[in-house]
Design a protein around this motif. Structure first.
Motif, PDB file in Angstrom:
ATOM      1  N   CYS A  91      38.230  62.573  12.921  1.00  0.00           N
ATOM      2  CA  CYS A  91      37.511  62.209  13.961  1.00  0.00           C
ATOM      3  C   CYS A  91      36.940  63.059  14.880  1.00  0.00           C
ATOM      4  CB  CYS A  91      38.415  61.205  14.839  1.00  0.00           C
ATOM      5  SG  CYS A  91      39.025  59.657  14.116  1.00  0.00           S
ATOM      6  N   TYR A  94      32.954  63.299  15.206  1.00  0.00           N
ATOM      7  CA  TYR A  94      32.059  62.745  16.034  1.00  0.00           C
ATOM      8  C   TYR A  94      32.062  63.371  17.588  1.00  0.00           C
ATOM      9  CZ  TYR A  94      33.399  58.678  13.501  1.00  0.00           C
ATOM     10  OH  TYR A  94      33.613  57.673  12.454  1.00  0.00           O
ATOM     11  N   TRP A  97      33.832  61.981  20.537  1.00  0.00           N
ATOM     12  CA  TRP A  97      35.251  61.758  20.538  1.00  0.00           C
ATOM     13  C   TRP A  97      35.984  63.397  20.931  1.00  0.00           C
ATOM     14  CZ3 TRP A  97      39.470  63.798  18.295  1.00  0.00           C
ATOM     15  CH2 TRP A  97      40.753  63.096  18.354  1.00  0.00           C
ATOM     16  N   PRO A  98      36.792  63.211  21.770  1.00  0.00           N
ATOM     17  CA  PRO A  98      37.477  61.950  22.456  1.00  0.00           C
ATOM     18  C   PRO A  98      36.942  61.623  23.892  1.00  0.00           C
ATOM     19  CG  PRO A  98      38.742  64.189  23.084  1.00  0.00           C
ATOM     20  CD  PRO A  98      37.422  64.565  22.114  1.00  0.00           C
ATOM     21  N   VAL A 102      34.999  55.502  19.715  1.00  0.00           N
ATOM     22  CA  VAL A 102      33.884  55.647  18.620  1.00  0.00           C
ATOM     23  C   VAL A 102      34.255  54.887  17.595  1.00  0.00           C
ATOM     24  CG1 VAL A 102      33.447  58.199  19.071  1.00  0.00           C
ATOM     25  CG2 VAL A 102      35.648  57.506  17.569  1.00  0.00           C
ATOM     26  N   SER A 103      33.154  54.592  16.450  1.00  0.00           N
ATOM     27  CA  SER A 103      33.462  53.760  15.373  1.00  0.00           C
ATOM     28  C   SER A 103      32.581  54.431  14.344  1.00  0.00           C
ATOM     29  CB  SER A 103      32.742  52.356  15.601  1.00  0.00           C
ATOM     30  OG  SER A 103      31.360  52.529  15.540  1.00  0.00           O
ATOM     31  N   GLY A 140      42.982  60.194  12.223  1.00  0.00           N
ATOM     32  CA  GLY A 140      43.238  60.345  13.613  1.00  0.00           C
ATOM     33  C   GLY A 140      44.403  61.415  13.589  1.00  0.00           C
ATOM     34  N   ASN A 200      37.474  55.090   9.490  1.00  0.00           N
ATOM     35  CA  ASN A 200      38.277  55.795  10.450  1.00  0.00           C
ATOM     36  C   ASN A 200      39.900  55.432  10.415  1.00  0.00           C
ATOM     37  OD1 ASN A 200      36.201  56.987  11.982  1.00  0.00           O
ATOM     38  ND2 ASN A 200      36.210  54.960  13.328  1.00  0.00           N
ATOM     39  N   ILE A 257      39.734  54.663  18.989  1.00  0.00           N
ATOM     40  CA  ILE A 257      39.151  54.709  17.500  1.00  0.00           C
ATOM     41  C   ILE A 257      39.022  53.516  16.993  1.00  0.00           C
ATOM     42  CG2 ILE A 257      39.100  56.154  15.649  1.00  0.00           C
ATOM     43  CD1 ILE A 257      40.785  58.300  17.062  1.00  0.00           C
ATOM     44  N   THR A 259      39.073  50.925  14.040  1.00  0.00           N
ATOM     45  CA  THR A 259      39.539  50.996  12.634  1.00  0.00           C
ATOM     46  C   THR A 259      39.470  49.681  11.894  1.00  0.00           C
ATOM     47  OG1 THR A 259      41.947  50.242  13.279  1.00  0.00           O
ATOM     48  CG2 THR A 259      41.461  52.802  13.376  1.00  0.00           C
TER      49      THR A 259
END
Length: 315
Positions: A91, A94, A97-98, A102-103, A140, A200, A257, A259
């Motif tokens: 992840c 991105y 993130w964090p 996010v997708s 993750g 994810n 996140i 999923t």
């Protein structure tokens, strides 16, 4: 299925090999053989990830790459004779993130240097080499038995020692984690089914809380909850002194996140209490002593009694 596992001897990779062998697949692992022990029932080819020469002239139905971090290395691996390629990403690809939720449709790093940037570049290299025969799983927080980075085991071992334990934030604060065995199962599924796309790979949003996770570690200790703002005032190192902790107000996307796509593709996760229980069993049976030095520089160190006492004085 003939399966090539790039890595396969330490943590996630060993669970991938176990899962694939349990399904009756023919498994080849490729690593330097410096960390962990190759599985007795899998073929082990010794070599450096940066040089895939020992694998040339052979073919596999699929590869699962658990150990790629840069475009050149992953691109070379994707140039082998492979039917499908499943890459374990992060992840961290991105930029949002964090800090923010996010997708898979969130932007990924397109330039720059660093862990996330390298993973994003590796994704692009493998996708270019494989075309539509490529899946990337943006993992993750991976936990479970044989965890060489030792984040969840840090907490379980601290509870096992007993006494007062500084617990971060509030017990109802949420977490998302993925048991390495569940992630391994999903990776093998994608390889078997030749599923393409980005996913994810972690637990669902709202999967668990700090209270549930630490409570499952055992009853030897008293959990003392210290608000995020007090920990920040004490300059507690985020994610390091108290593993897995980031201040919720400043990192609102850490445990947000999405999923949905992975779940639709078959990702399922076991109860968190089961993972914590199995980590404890692993520790009780000498798990920490089995660890090799790979990535040991990233392992959190025990907090001193003096530092813990100072934190207790904050409340």
């Amino acid at each position: 299925m003939k399966l090539l596992v790039l890595g396969g001897t330490v943590f996630l990779g060993r669970h991938v090999v176990d899962e694939a062998l349990a399904r009756g697949h023919e498994v080849t692992t490729y690593s330097r053989g410096l960390h962990g022990t190759p599985h007795a029932h899998a073929e082990h080819v010794k070599g450096d990830r940066a040089d895939v020469t020992p694998l040339e002239g052979r073919g596999w139905d699929a590869a699962i790459d658990t150990s790629g971090y840069d475009a050149d290395t992953v691109g070379a691996s994707a140039g082998l004779d492979l039917g499908h390629y499943v890459f374990v990403s992060s992840c961290n690809v991105y930029p949002d993130w964090p800090d923010r939720p996010v997708s898979e449709d969130s932007p990924t790093w397109q330039e720059g240097e660093g862990y996330g940037q390298g993973k994003a570049a590796a994704e692009r290299a493998a996708h270019e080499a494989m075309g539509g025969r490529f899946a990337t799983v943006r993992a993750g927080l991976i936990v479970g038995p044989h965890d060489n980075v030792f984040r969840l085991p840090w907490w379980v071992s601290r509870v096992m020692r007993g006494g007062r334990v500084p617990a971060p934030g509030r017990p109802e604060n949420e977490l998302q984690i993925i048991d390495a065995r569940d992630l391994a199962r999903f990776l093998v599924d994608l390889a078997e089914q030749r599923t393409a796309g980005a996913f994810n790979g972690t637990g669902p949003i709202g999967q668990t809380t700090w209270g549930e996770l630490l409570g499952a570690a055992g009853d030897e200790a008293e959990l003392v909850w210290i608000p995020d703002e007090r920990l920040e005032q004490a300059e507690v190192q985020e994610w390091v002194e108290l593993p897995m902790w980031l201040p919720a107000a400043r990192y609102a996307g850490t445990w947000r996140i999405d999923t949905t796509r992975a779940q639709a593709a078959g990702l399922t996760t076991r109860p968190v209490a089961e993972t914590v229980r199995d980590v404890r069993i692993w520790l009780e049976n000498g798990g920490a002593e089995e660890l090799h030095d790979w990535r040991s520089e990233h392992r959190p160190q025990p907090m001193s009694a003096e530092r813990e006492a100072a934190l207790f004085r904050l409340i």
